[in-house]
Scaffold this motif. Structure first.
Motif, mmCIF file in Angstrom:
data_model
loop_
_atom_site.group_PDB
_atom_site.id
_atom_site.type_symbol
_atom_site.label_atom_id
_atom_site.label_comp_id
_atom_site.label_asym_id
_atom_site.label_seq_id
_atom_site.Cartn_x
_atom_site.Cartn_y
_atom_site.Cartn_z
ATOM 1 N N GLY A 86 17.237 15.960 0.148
ATOM 2 C CA GLY A 86 17.111 14.915 1.164
ATOM 3 C C GLY A 86 18.343 14.040 1.217
ATOM 4 O O GLY A 86 18.836 13.703 2.304
ATOM 5 N N ALA A 87 18.847 13.669 0.047
ATOM 6 C CA ALA A 87 20.060 12.850 -0.002
ATOM 7 C C ALA A 87 21.256 13.606 0.565
ATOM 8 O O ALA A 87 22.106 13.030 1.257
ATOM 9 N N PHE A 88 21.311 14.901 0.290
ATOM 10 C CA PHE A 88 22.424 15.721 0.791
ATOM 11 C C PHE A 88 22.434 15.760 2.314
ATOM 12 O O PHE A 88 23.491 15.591 2.948
ATOM 13 N N PHE A 89 21.270 15.979 2.920
ATOM 14 C CA PHE A 89 21.221 16.078 4.370
ATOM 15 C C PHE A 89 21.561 14.751 5.036
ATOM 16 O O PHE A 89 22.140 14.721 6.120
ATOM 17 N N LEU A 90 21.189 13.648 4.396
ATOM 18 C CA LEU A 90 21.598 12.358 4.938
ATOM 19 C C LEU A 90 23.113 12.179 4.862
ATOM 20 O O LEU A 90 23.720 11.560 5.723
ATOM 21 N N GLY A 91 23.705 12.728 3.806
ATOM 22 C CA GLY A 91 25.147 12.584 3.624
ATOM 23 C C GLY A 91 25.985 13.514 4.475
ATOM 24 O O GLY A 91 27.194 13.303 4.622
ATOM 25 N N ALA A 221 12.493 15.070 9.074
ATOM 26 C CA ALA A 221 13.018 14.187 10.110
ATOM 27 C C ALA A 221 14.322 14.708 10.693
ATOM 28 O O ALA A 221 14.664 14.416 11.841
ATOM 29 N N ALA A 222 15.055 15.513 9.909
ATOM 30 C CA ALA A 222 16.311 16.080 10.406
ATOM 31 C C ALA A 222 16.083 17.057 11.550
ATOM 32 O O ALA A 222 17.014 17.367 12.302
ATOM 33 N N LEU A 223 14.840 17.537 11.698
ATOM 34 C CA LEU A 223 14.530 18.465 12.790
ATOM 35 C C LEU A 223 14.494 17.764 14.142
ATOM 36 O O LEU A 223 14.456 18.429 15.177
ATOM 37 N N ALA A 224 14.496 16.430 14.138
ATOM 38 C CA ALA A 224 14.409 15.682 15.392
ATOM 39 C C ALA A 224 15.579 16.003 16.316
ATOM 40 O O ALA A 224 15.397 16.165 17.527
ATOM 41 N N ALA A 225 16.779 16.104 15.759
ATOM 42 C CA ALA A 225 17.971 16.338 16.597
ATOM 43 C C ALA A 225 17.913 17.666 17.348
ATOM 44 O O ALA A 225 18.053 17.687 18.579
ATOM 45 N N PRO A 226 17.698 18.814 16.659
ATOM 46 C CA PRO A 226 17.660 20.072 17.418
ATOM 47 C C PRO A 226 16.501 20.142 18.416
ATOM 48 O O PRO A 226 16.648 20.726 19.486
#
Length: 248
Positions: A86-91, A221-226
């Motif tokens: 999770g921290a990696f994807f935020l970074g 939550a990272a799926l929101a963009a695509p």
């Protein structure tokens, strides 16, 4: 002749005032955000990390949102690998900042590996707001130096003072970092698509929080963009097809 002699002095004075304004703004951002390192130090120590581990995160990772996500997931009992993911994807967003800043700053190759450590939300925001390459370099350097030094100092002080503060959840200190991140992010959401991505990410993150292990909602939550970009693309295609049919 006197006017021609005075002109360079006037121009130099204007450049000095511009540089001073950039430094002032950069210091303001660096100090304001750097002080929230105290909240990270307290939160990290409260989640069970040792003093060296807490300081190493600020020294080596140096991206507040990712650091808070990591220690928050660990404090909630999440798997270390999930928390790190999770921290990696935020970074990852910092890599995109780096692509833009590399063109804007055009730093010498020998300096780039060191400058990469300072590519974060705040330095990118200050540098990209400047009208010239010179002012962008000044803004980036002053913001990075101020924020890196103060963030690491306050992280150390926060970790040392965690025992004196007691229960960090009761004080709500763990919310300081995310609040700063949101305050920086909000003005950047200018288009409808960007606002839609942010809104869907919030819904996914908060909605899945009670049902998924700690750290996983951030990944979801990272799926929101695509998803939003796909829907926006389909909508534009539909509008274009309707326009073409009407034209015929």
């Amino acid at each position: 002749m006197a006017d021609q002699t005075a002109l360079p002095e006037i121009r130099a004075g204007a450049e000095d005032r511009t540089d001073a304004a950039v430094v002032r703004d950069a210091l303001g951002v660096g100090v304001a955000v750097g002080l929230s390192g105290f909240a990270f130090g307290v939160t990290s120590a409260g989640s069970g990390l040792t003093l060296p581990q807490t300081c190493a995160l600020s020294l080596l990772v140096f991206t507040g949102a990712s650091q808070f996500a990591l220690v928050g997931a660990l404090a909630a009992g999440g798997n270390p690998l999930t928390a790190a993911a999770g921290a990696f994807f935020l970074g990852v967003r910092n890599a995109f900042y780096g692509l833009r800043l590399s063109q804007l700053l055009a730093l010498p190759r020998a300096v780039r590996p060191f400058a990469a450590q300072w590519v974060i939300d705040e330095t990118a925001a200050v540098a990209l707001a400047q009208p010239t390459r010179r002012s962008a370099r000044i803004g980036f350097a002053v913001t990075g130096l101020t924020l890196y030094g103060l963030w690491n100092l306050t992280t150390l002080l926060g970790a040392l003072g965690a025992e004196a503060i007691g229960d960090t959840d009761a004080w709500g200190i763990d919310a300081a970092g995310p609040a700063v991140f949101l305050a920086l992010l909000a003005p950047m959401l200018k288009s409808t698509t960007e606002r839609a991505v942010a809104a869907l990410a919030v819904v996914l993150g908060l909605g899945l929080l009670p049902v998924l292990p700690a750290g996983v909602p951030v990944l979801a939550a990272a799926l929101a963009a695509p998803v939003v970009l796909f829907l926006a693309g389909r909508r534009r295609g539909t509008v274009r097809n309707e326009a073409e049919e009407e034209a015929r």
